[in-house]
Design an enzyme around this catalytic site. Structure first.
Site, PDB file in Angstrom:
ATOM      1  CE  LYS A  61      -4.376  -1.485   0.419  1.00 36.65           C
ATOM      2  NZ  LYS A  61      -5.507  -1.033  -0.419  1.00 36.65           N
ATOM      3  CB  SER A  86      -9.113  -2.667   7.597  1.00 36.89           C
ATOM      4  OG  SER A  86      -8.240  -3.202   6.615  1.00 36.89           O
ATOM      5  CD  GLU A 212     -13.391 -12.026  -4.143  1.00 34.65           C
ATOM      6  OE1 GLU A 212     -13.351 -10.810  -3.858  1.00 34.65           O
ATOM      7  OE2 GLU A 212     -14.240 -12.510  -4.914  1.00 34.65           O
ATOM      8  N   GLY A 216     -15.773 -13.375   1.432  1.00 34.15           N
ATOM      9  CA  GLY A 216     -15.957 -12.068   0.786  1.00 34.15           C
ATOM     10  C   GLY A 216     -15.747 -12.175  -0.707  1.00 34.15           C
ATOM     11  CG  ASP A 218     -16.658  -8.032  -3.071  1.00 35.32           C
ATOM     12  OD1 ASP A 218     -16.018  -8.645  -2.197  1.00 35.32           O
ATOM     13  OD2 ASP A 218     -16.233  -6.991  -3.612  1.00 35.32           O
ATOM     14  CB  SER A 312      -0.436  -8.104  -0.527  1.00 34.63           C
ATOM     15  OG  SER A 312      -1.249  -8.687   0.462  1.00 34.63           O
TER      16      SER A 312
END
Length: 329
Positions: A61, A86, A212, A216, A218, A312
Site C-alpha cells: 500500500k 482497516s 479473495e 468475501g 464480491d 502483499s
C-alpha cells in the site's frame, strides 16, 4: 449500491504506472523476489514471490499512498489528507504523509488489528475510529474531508493509488522476465487492477488471476456477473480484504484484463501463513497470503508454468500470528 469514493474520475493507464515508478523511486523499497524449491515442488511450477511484506510500512500500500500524495498540488497537499482503511492503507498514508510533511487523518474500524492502529498513530496520523458493521466509513471520510478541507485518498478506487500499486508488478517482471501467470490479492481491486495494467504491457499473453477470501467473494461474483456486486462486510481473518464491492475504476480494468478470480478459505490462509513462517522464514499477514494460498492449494492450474505471486503484506499482531500458526493438537 453507494457510489465508490474517488478523487480521480479518469481510469489509469500503463503510462500512469510508469509515472508512479518514477515518483516512488528511491523512496519505496524495491522489494525482493523470493523463490522456494519446496513451494515449486508443491505447486509443480516455478514460483516467484514478490515480497511486499518487506515494503515500507509493511505492505504494498505504501506505493499507491506515496504516489497519490506526491501527485497533489502543493497548496492542496499542505491542507492535509484523509483516508479510510482497516490498516495497511492507513499506515501507508500516515507514513507517506510524514515523509512529505503532510497532516493526515485516518478513519479506522474499532476492530482493526492493534499493531496497525499503533503503527498508524506512530507515524503521526490522527486516528478516528468507527464500527465497521454499523457505520459507513466513506460517509465519515467525506464529512471530515469537507469539514476540515482535506483531500480524500481512498484505499483502492483512485487513479494514482492504482498506478502506484502497479509498480510492484512492473518490478517483478523486470527481474523475472516474461511470466505465464500473475496471481494477486483482491480486496477492493487496487492491487489487482494496477498489476494487470503493468503485467499485460510487460508480459504480453500473461494470464492474470485475483484471489479473495471465500467469505468475501464480491469480486468473483462481480467478475462473472459483469456488474459490481455488493455484499455485507465479510467475516474473515483477511482483514485487508473485508471490502464489500469493487471500485468504479478498478472493476472495468479487472473485467477487461483479468483471466479469473478464485477464493480461498480462512483455514487455507492459516496453512499458508505456517508455510511462509516455517519454510521461507517470513511473517505474512492473512490477507498477504491470499495469492500464494490459491497457488499452493491447487485453486489454479499452474503446472509447468512460470508464476508471479504477490505476497502483499506482513502487518499482523504478533500474538494473533503466534496463535494462528501454532500447531493444532
Amino acid at each position: 449500491m453507494p457510489d465508490p469514493v474517488t478523487d480521480s474520475p479518469a481510469r489509469p493507464v500503463f503510462a500512469d504506472v510508469e509515472t508512479a515508478a518514477r515518483r516512488i523511486a528511491g523512496v519505496a523499497h524495491r522489494t525482493p523476489v523470493l523463490t522456494s524449491r519446496t513451494a515449486d515442488a508443491m505447486a509443480g511450477a516455478r514460483l516467484f514471490f514478490k515480497a511486499e511484506n518487506l515494503q515500507r510500512g509493511g505492505a504494498f500500500k505504501f506505493r499507491g499512498a506515496y504516489n497519490a500524495i506526491s501527485a497533489l498540488p502543493d497548496e492542496v497537499r499542505r491542507r492535509g489528507v484523509i483516508a479510510f482503511s482497516s490498516g495497511n492503507h492507513a499506515q501507508a498514508i500516515a507514513l507517506a504523509s510524514r515523509l512529505l510533511g503532510v497532516p493526515a487523518v485516518i478513519v479506522m474500524p474499532e476492530d482493526a488489528p492493534r499493531v496497525k492502529v499503533e503503527a498508524t498513530k506512530g507515524y503521526g496520523a490522527e486516528v478516528v475510529s468507527y464500527d465497521r458493521y454499523s457505520q459507513d466509513r466513506e460517509v465519515i471520510g467525506r464529512e471530515l474531508a469537507q469539514a476540515r478541507g482535506l483531500s480524500l485518498i481512498p484505499p483502492y478506487d483512485h487513479r494514482e493509488v492504482i498506478a502506484g500499486q502497479g509498480t510492484l508488478a512492473l518490478e517483478l517482471i523486470e527481474e523475472t522476465g516474461p511470466l505465464d501467470m500473475l496471481v494477486a490479492c483482491l480486496g477492493g481491486g487496487g492491487q489487482l487492477a494496477g498489476c494487470a495494467l503493468a503485467a499485460a504491457e510487460r508480459s504480453p499473453g500473461i494470464a492474470i488471476y485475483g484471489v479473495e477470501p471465500e467469505a468475501g467473494d464480491d469480486g468473483r461474483r462481480s467478475f462473472h456477473e459483469g456488474r459490481v456486486v455488493t455484499i455485507p462486510v465479510p467475516r474473515t481473518i483477511a482483514d485487508g480484504a473485508q471490502t464489500t464491492y469493487l471500485g468504479a475504476l478498478t472493476f472495468p480494468i479487472i473485467r477487461e484484463r483479468v483471466t479469473d478470480i478464485v477464493t480461498v478459505t480462512d483455514e487455507e490462509l492459516i496453512e499458508t501463513m505456517r508455510f511462509f513462517a516455517s519454510r521461507m522464514k517470513m511473517v505474512v499477514e492473512p490477507t498477504g497470503c491470499l495469492a500464494a494460498t490459491a497457488v499452493l492449494h491447487g485453486k489454479l492450474d499452474v503446472a509447468g508454468k512460470r508464476v508471479g505471486v504477490v505476497v502483499s503484506g506482513g502487518n499482523v499482531d504478533i500474538t494473533s500470528f503466534a496463535r494462528l500458526v501454532a500447531p493444532t493438537a
